[in-house]
Enzyme design. Structure first.
Site, PDB file in Angstrom:
ATOM      1  CE  LYS A   1      -8.456   0.230  -3.099  1.00 21.08           C
ATOM      2  NZ  LYS A   1      -9.795   0.261  -2.521  1.00 21.08           N
TER       3      LYS A   1
ATOM      4  CG  HIS B   1      -1.927   1.003   1.311  1.00 15.43           C
ATOM      5  ND1 HIS B   1      -1.613   2.339   1.458  1.00 15.43           N
ATOM      6  CD2 HIS B   1      -3.270   0.924   1.242  1.00 15.43           C
ATOM      7  CE1 HIS B   1      -2.733   3.031   1.468  1.00 15.43           C
ATOM      8  NE2 HIS B   1      -3.754   2.213   1.343  1.00 15.43           N
TER       9      HIS B   1
ATOM     10  CB  CYS C   1      -4.110  11.283  -0.564  1.00 11.58           C
ATOM     11  SG  CYS C   1      -4.423   9.513  -0.569  1.00 11.58           S
ATOM     12  CE1 TYR C   2      -2.457   5.833  -1.085  1.00  8.03           C
ATOM     13  CE2 TYR C   2      -4.301   6.032  -2.589  1.00  8.03           C
ATOM     14  CZ  TYR C   2      -3.766   5.550  -1.410  1.00  8.03           C
ATOM     15  OH  TYR C   2      -4.545   4.806  -0.562  1.00  8.03           O
TER      16      TYR C   2
ATOM     17  CG  ASP D   1      -7.062   9.167  -3.174  1.00  4.76           C
ATOM     18  OD1 ASP D   1      -6.798  10.392  -3.133  1.00  4.76           O
ATOM     19  OD2 ASP D   1      -7.647   8.569  -2.250  1.00  4.76           O
TER      20      ASP D   1
ATOM     21  CG  HIS E   1      -7.785  13.998  -0.411  1.00  4.91           C
ATOM     22  ND1 HIS E   1      -8.685  13.523   0.506  1.00  4.91           N
ATOM     23  CD2 HIS E   1      -7.377  12.924  -1.146  1.00  4.91           C
ATOM     24  CE1 HIS E   1      -8.833  12.209   0.329  1.00  4.91           C
ATOM     25  NE2 HIS E   1      -8.054  11.825  -0.658  1.00  4.91           N
TER      26      HIS E   1
ATOM     27  NE  ARG F   1      -5.523  -1.063  -0.789  1.00  6.11           N
ATOM     28  CZ  ARG F   1      -6.649  -1.646  -0.359  1.00  6.11           C
ATOM     29  NH1 ARG F   1      -6.773  -2.956  -0.435  1.00  6.11           N
ATOM     30  NH2 ARG F   1      -7.641  -0.923   0.116  1.00  6.11           N
TER      31      ARG F   1
ATOM     32  CG  ASP G   1     -10.193  10.294  -4.065  1.00  9.64           C
ATOM     33  OD1 ASP G   1      -9.719  10.039  -5.166  1.00  9.64           O
ATOM     34  OD2 ASP G   1     -10.813   9.451  -3.382  1.00  9.64           O
TER      35      ASP G   1
ATOM     36  CG  ASP H   1     -10.223  15.670   2.691  1.00 15.50           C
ATOM     37  OD1 ASP H   1      -9.021  15.790   2.412  1.00 15.50           O
ATOM     38  OD2 ASP H   1     -10.890  14.671   2.388  1.00 15.50           O
TER      39      ASP H   1
END
Lengths: 310, 477
Positions: free
Chosen positions: B338, B287, B343-344, B341, B396, B335, B386, B393
Site C-alpha cells: 500500500k 495493518h 499517519c503511520y 501515509d 494527520h 499494509r 497524509d 486534518d
C-alpha cells in the site's frame, strides 16, 4: 427538499429533545443545519422512550442520509429492525446504494453483517462485494466482511470462493488483501489442524509461480514463508528456490531483496552458515534494501548472539 | 486519510479534498517540476537530498505492471519533488530540510478546536476525536492547553452517557472510541475537576458490557468486536484505575469470565497474521494502526518483554514492522504493497518503542521518517497531511507529530524504576521513562523539536501519571 417533523401530524405526539450545550461553548462545536438538528431532536426523543416503529426507520434513514458516520443512528436502526421483525431483504436493497456512496464507513459494514446474519444466507453478497472492490480493490472493511461471510456460512472449502480469490490475485498479484484472503481460506479454516501434504505443495507452487512474475513483490514471499512455517518444514526447503533470485556468488546480480532476506534465514540455520548469512544481510543493508539497514544489522547481531536463526 | 484510522468516522476533509485536490496538486507540482533540475540550478541542499534518496532506494524494480505498481509510481511522482526540493519555500534547518512550521500548525489545531459550519455534520460522532487530536497535537508542539481546561470538561460532561462511557456528543450512545478520546482529553486537561467529571462506577459497568466471551471487546453494545476495542478499553481502565474484576452484570460472566483480562492476551495473539503483522480481528489482513492497538494493549497488560514474548511471534512481527517503511519515501505504509501515509508515522513508528522494550534498541530508520514528515507532510497553510497533494486534518496532524516525536526520543521500560504510583493492576505503562534525545543520524534541529509523548497513551507523560495517581489515591469510586 429538507424534511421537517414539527408540523407533520404523524409526529405530533413527540416532543423533540433539543441538543443542550449548557453554559460554556463546547469545543469542536458544529453549527448544525436546522434540518439535521431537528431530526436529531426527534431521534433523542424516540430513543428516550424506546420507541421501535416504522416511523423510526424513516427517521434513521433520513439522518443517515445527512450523516452516514453516525453510529448511534445505525445501532438504533438495527435494534428497531429486530424489534419490528422488519423485512431484512428490503433493508439490504436500501443499503446497497448507501454503501457504494460511503466506501470507507465502518458502520455500514457492521450493519450489513447484522442483517445478513439475520437473513441467514450469503446469496447476492458476492456480487455486491465485487462491485465494491471494483471501486477499491483493497478496501479493508470489504475484505474483513468477506472473511466474516466465509466463516459465518462455512465457505472455507467452497471452490467458487477459492476461484474468485485466485481471480483477484491474478488481476493484481500485488494485492495483499487477496493473498490474506487466500491464507484465510487455506489455513484459517483449519483451526490449527495440520495442513495436508498435497495442500502444502499446491500452495508453495502457487506462491512460487506468483513470485516468478514479479520477484520483488513481498506478498507471495510472505505467503510462501508462512506456509513453510505452518507446515513445520525447515526453511531450507526453500533454498533452491531462493537461489534462483539471489546467488551470493554473484552479488551484483540479485533479482529480489526478499530472496536475500530468506537466504539469510536459511544460512543461519545451516552448520557453518553464519558467514554466508552475514553476507546476505550485509548486501541488504548496503545495497539491496538500505532503508532498513538498522533492521538488517539487528538481524546480524542476533547471529552473533545465539547461533540460532532469527 | 488512512483507511482504518481508529476514528469511527470518515473525515469530511476526505470528501472535500476530492473536490479541492485537483487544482491544488497542479499548483504545487508546477512549483517544483521541470524547473530546477534541467536548468542546472540544483541547490546544494537539493543535491544532498537527491543523494540521500538514492542511498535508500531499493535498486530492484520488477517490470510487471499492475494496479498496485501504477498507483505507487503515480504517488512517487507526486511525493519525490517534495523530498528532493522545497516547493513550499519553507526555511530550511541546518540539515537542509524544511523546518517545522510550528506556528502554522498551532494555528491550524486551534482552529480545529473551534466551530464547524453545518456541512461538517459528518463529524458529529467524532467530535471527541477532534478534541483529543488537537489537544495532543498542541501539547506536542509545546503549546500550553490549560486555557481549554474548562471547555474540555464541559464538552465531555455533555457527551458522557447516563449509563457510563462517552458518546460523540449529547444524547449519543456510548462508544469505546469516543470514550478513549474523552478520557485522554480529560487526562490532558487535568486536575480534580476534570477527573471528578468522570463517572467511574458507571464506566466500570459500561466496560463490563463490552467484554466478550472470547476475551476481546466490542466498540459499542451491538457493535463490532475488534482490536481497537481491546486497546481503548485497557487504556481507559489503566488511566482511571478501574477494578480488574468484571462487574456483576457483565454478560461475559455467564461464560465463566471473571476479569477484564481473561482471554485477552490469547485473543490478541489470534490477531497476529501469517506475515507477522496484526489485524483488526482474527483472520483479517495485517495493518499498521491495528498493530499499534495490539502492542499497546499488551504493554498495558504487563511489561512488554513479558507480554510480547508470551503472546506474539516477535521475529515475524519485527520483520513486518520494518517492511512498512517505504523506500525511498521514508514514511510508513499501513499494509504490504500500500501507499505511504503520514499517519503511520505514529501507528507504525510508535510501535518501535514498545517492541524495543521487548528486544533491543535502534531497529528502524528515524532519519528517513523525519525527512518524510518535515519535507512531505507539512501543509503550506498549516497542519500535517497524509502525503503531498492531500489536505491537512487534525488526525494527520496529531499522528505525524507523534511520529516525529518518536524519531526524536528514546524511551526505556524499567521494571525496577522507583515510581510514586503503580504496584497494582495494569500499572505497566507507568514504568516508562524518557531516555533522552536520539542523536544518531539526526536531521532535525531545535526549531523542529517536539515534546516527548507517552509511548502507550500518546499524551504527555505527566498527564497520564497525574491521572492514574489521582485515582490510585482516591478511595471507592
Amino acid at each position: 427538499m429538507p424534511i421537517f417533523y414539527h408540523d407533520d401530524p404523524e409526529w405530533s405526539d413527540i416532543e423533540p429533545l433539543p441538543q443542550d450545550d449548557g453554559g460554556l461553548h463546547p469545543l469542536a462545536a458544529i453549527a448544525y443545519a436546522d434540518e439535521y438538528s431537528e431530526a436529531m431532536g426527534y431521534l433523542r426523543a424516540v430513543m428516550a422512550k424506546n420507541e421501535f416503529s416504522q416511523r423510526v426507520l424513516g427517521l434513521t434513514e433520513h439522518i443517515i442520509s445527512m450523516n452516514p458516520a453516525h453510529y448511534t443512528v445505525w445501532l438504533y436502526r438495527s435494534r428497531t429492525l429486530s424489534e419490528l421483525k422488519a423485512s431484512l431483504h428490503d433493508e439490504i436493497a436500501w443499503l446497497n446504494p448507501t454503501a457504494l456512496k460511503h466506501l470507507k464507513n465502518y458502520q455500514i459494514w457492521h450493519h450489513r453483517q447484522t442483517i445478513i446474519d439475520g437473513i441467514n444466507s450469503p446469496k447476492g453478497e458476492h456480487e455486491f462485494i465485487a462491485t465494491m472492490l471494483e471501486q477499491d480493490s483493497k478496501n479493508y472493511h470489504v475484505w474483513s466482511y468477506r472473511q466474516w461471510l466465509v466463516k459465518r456460512f462455512g465457505l472455507f472449502d467452497d471452490k467458487e470462493e477459492m476461484r474468485w480469490t485466485e481471480d483477484m490475485i491474478h488481476a493484481d498479484v500485488r494485492n495483499n488483501s487477496a493473498w490474506n484472503h487466500r491464507w484465510f481460506l487455506v489455513v484459517g479454516g483449519r483451526d490449527g489442524k495440520t495442513l495436508p501434504e498435497n495442500v502444502v505443495k499446491r500452495e508453495m507452487d502457487y506462491a512460487k509461480s506468483a513470485i516468478r512474475k514479479a520477484p520483488q513483490n513481498q506478498s507471495p514471499w510472505n505467503y510462501l514463508k508462512g506456509i513453510v512455517r505452518e507446515a513445520k518444514l525447515p526453511v531450507s526447503t526453500l533454498k533452491d528456490f531462493a537461489l534462483e533470485f539471489a546467488d551470493m556468488r554473484r552479488p551484483d546480480d540479485i533479482y529480489s531483496s526478499h530472496a536475500l532476506d530468506l537466504l539469510a534465514d536459511i544460512y543461519a540455520e545451516e552448520e557453518n552458515g553464519k558467514e554466508e548469512a552475514k553476507k546476505a544481510l550485509e548486501l541488504l543493508a548496503s545495497k539491496y534494501d538500505p532503508i532498513r539497514a538498522h533492521y538488517w544489522n539487528f538481524r546480524k547481531g542476533l547471529l552473533d548472539q545465539s547461533g540460532v536463526a532469527a | 486519510m488512512a483507511d482504518a484510522e481508529i476514528s469511527p468516522a470518515q473525515s469530511p476533509s476526505n470528501r472535500l479534498e476530492e473536490i479541492l485536490d485537483a487544482s491544488d496538486r497542479i499548483e504545487e507540482l508546477s512549483d517544483s517540476e521541470n524547473d530546477y533540475e534541467d536548468m542546472g540550478s540544483v541547490t546544494q541542499e537539493e543535491q544532498a537530498n537527491i543523494d540521500y534518496l538514492e542511498s535508500v532506494r531499493i535498486p530492484i524494480i520488477d517490470e510487471l505492471k499492475t494496479e498496485t505498481s501504477e498507483v505507487q509510481d503515480d504517488t512517487l511522482e507526486v511525493v519525490l519533488p517534495f523530498l528532493e526540493g522545497n516547493p513550499n519555500d519553507y526555511p530550511l534547518n541546518i540539515f537542509g530540510i524544511p523546518q517545522l512550521q510550528r506556528e502554522k500548525h498551532i494555528a491550524f489545531l486551534k482552529q480545529a478546536l473551534g466551530d464547524y459550519p453545518s456541512g461538517f455534520a459528518l463529524l458529529d460522532a467524532s467530535r471527541p476525536w477532534l478534541v483529543y487530536w488537537s489537544l495532543q497535537g498542541l501539547s506536542a508542539l509545546y503549546y500550553d492547553i490549560s486555557q481549554y481546561r474548562e471547555r474540555v470538561i464541559h464538552t465531555f460532561s455533555l457527551a458522557q452517557h447516563p449509563t457510563g462511557g462517552y458518546g460523540g456528543g449529547f444524547g449519543q450512545l456510548p462508544h469505546l472510541a469516543a470514550t478513549y478520546a474523552a478520557i485522554l482529553s480529560l487526562a490532558m486537561a487535568g486536575e480534580i475537576e476534570a477527573y471528578e467529571s468522570i463517572n467511574r462506577k458507571n464506566m466500570w459497568h459500561y466496560l463490563g458490557q463490552m467484554k466478550q466471551p472470547d476475551g476481546g471487546f466490542t466498540m459499542a453494545a451491538g457493535g463490532e468486536e475488534d482490536i481497537r476495542g481491546a486497546f481503548c478499553a485497557l487504556v481507559v481502565m489503566s488511566l482511571l484505575h478501574i477494578p480488574l474484576e468484571l462487574p456483576p452484570d457483565a454478560p461475559a460472566r455467564q461464560h465463566g469470565l471473571t476479569s477484564f483480562t481473561d482471554g485477552l492476551g490469547e485473543w490478541i495473539s489470534k490477531c497476529q497474521s501469517f506475515d507477522g503483522g496484526m489485524s483488526a480481528a482474527p483472520g483479517n489482513e495485517a495493518h499498521g494502526a491495528y498493530a499499534f492497538c495490539g502492542l499497546g494493549c499488551l504493554a498495558i497488560i504487563g511489561p512488554p518483554k513479558e507480554t510480547l514474548n508470551k503472546y506474539l511471534n516477535i521475529d515475524t512481527l519485527i520483520h513486518w514492522l520494518a517492511a512498512r517503511q517505504c523506500s525511498p519515501e521514508g514514511g510508513y505504509n499501513g499494509r504490504t504493497n500500500k501507499l505511504v501515509d503520514g499517519c503511520y508515522s505514529h501507528w507504525v513508528g510508535g510501535c518501535w518503542s514498545i517492541v524495543e522494550a521487548a528486544t533491543t534498541s535502534d531497529m528502524w530508520n528515524r532519519s528517513a521518517l523525519t525527512r518524510y514528515i518535515l519535507s512531505g507532510c507539512q501543509f503550506k497553510r498549516g497542519g500535517l497531511i497524509d502525503k503531498p497533494g492531500k489536505r491537512a486534518d487534525a488526525y494527520h496532524t496529531c499522528y505525524n507529530l507523534a511520529g516525529l516525536s518518536a524519531t526524536q526520543h528514546t524511551y526505556t521500560y524499567e521494571a525496577t524504576m522507583q515510581i510514586d504510583l503503580g504496584g497494582s493492576a495494569l500499572d505497566a505503562p507507568y514504568y516508562w521513562k524518557l531516555d533522552g534525545v536520539h542523536e544518531e543520524g539526526k536531521v532535525w534541529d531545535e526549531t523542529d523539536h517536539i515534546a516527548e509523548v507517552h509511548p502507550i497513551f500518546v499524551v504527555p507523560f505527566k498527564a497520564a501519571h497525574a491521572c492514574r495517581k489521582y485515582f490510585e489515591e482516591k478511595e471507592g469510586f
